[in-house]
Design a protein around this motif. Sequence first.
Motif: not given
Length: 298
Positions: A114, A140, A147, A238, A240, A252, A255
């Motif tokens: 995170t 992002y 990704a 991606t 994310y 986020l 990850l």
Amino acid sequence: MSRFRAVAGAFALCGMVACATAPAPDQPQPMAGDVAPAPVEMAHEHAPEPVSMPAPASEPAMPEPVPPPPPPVVKAPAPVAAKPVPPRKPVQPKPETKPTPAAEPAKPVASGSTVTGRLELVAGSAGAIQAGELADGLVYFLPKAGAPKPKPGTFTIDTRSKGFSPSLLVVPQGSTVRFPNRDTILHNVFSRTPGSSFDFGHYGPGESKQVVFNKPGLVIVNCNVHHNMRADVVVLATPYYTRPDRNGRYSLTGLPAGPDTLVFWHPRAQAQSVAVTLPTAAPVTRRMTATRPARQEH
């Protein structure tokens, strides 16, 4: 009845005596002058036996009642030895149970690393920063190892009151965006962005056009009829990404670990990239300067 039987017996006895004393019919009677023979004694066997008077008959006795046959003898079954009965255990009272409340659905727990932080925007030559304008930003994450491919979808940008709503849209690569005309006038939606250019031509109220965005990056959309209309479509390769809140804070999760890149974007500023190595507990904050004018709201 007994008197009648006694009389009848008497008559019968008299008759028998008379027959015994009467002369035999075949014996000759003595003539006159004949010498009477000497009397011959009668043999005792010829003497009549004395007749006994029958006893008066008594009334017939009533028949005695016949007793009923005895009941059949039923043999009692052999006694069965009773099994010992174990002592009963005392029944313990059950504790009072309260109904269990329905469990709330489990929230998905993100796996992986995170990263948190804040996007900051300061005023530049393009004017002051408006309240809540930080929510138009975007953060992002681009893993160095690449990704996973995001899942495309279908999205909508309305043409309404001579403007686009929403004026900023983030979509996964390969997604379809529809542009329905919600106005009572004509519109001509187009884009001259390299690799993502299109032109719908004029279409009227109630009609809709759509386009698929396959190239990652920023696509600027305008209207050929109303030149002040603009929409920004950010196409990402991606999964994310996140939008900051009104104060610029973001988070986020899920990850992958390793050396990666965070990208900060805002429609009024130049995009900035920051190299990070995950996992990290330190917040990642980036300050950006507004070099483009604020959007005109309609």
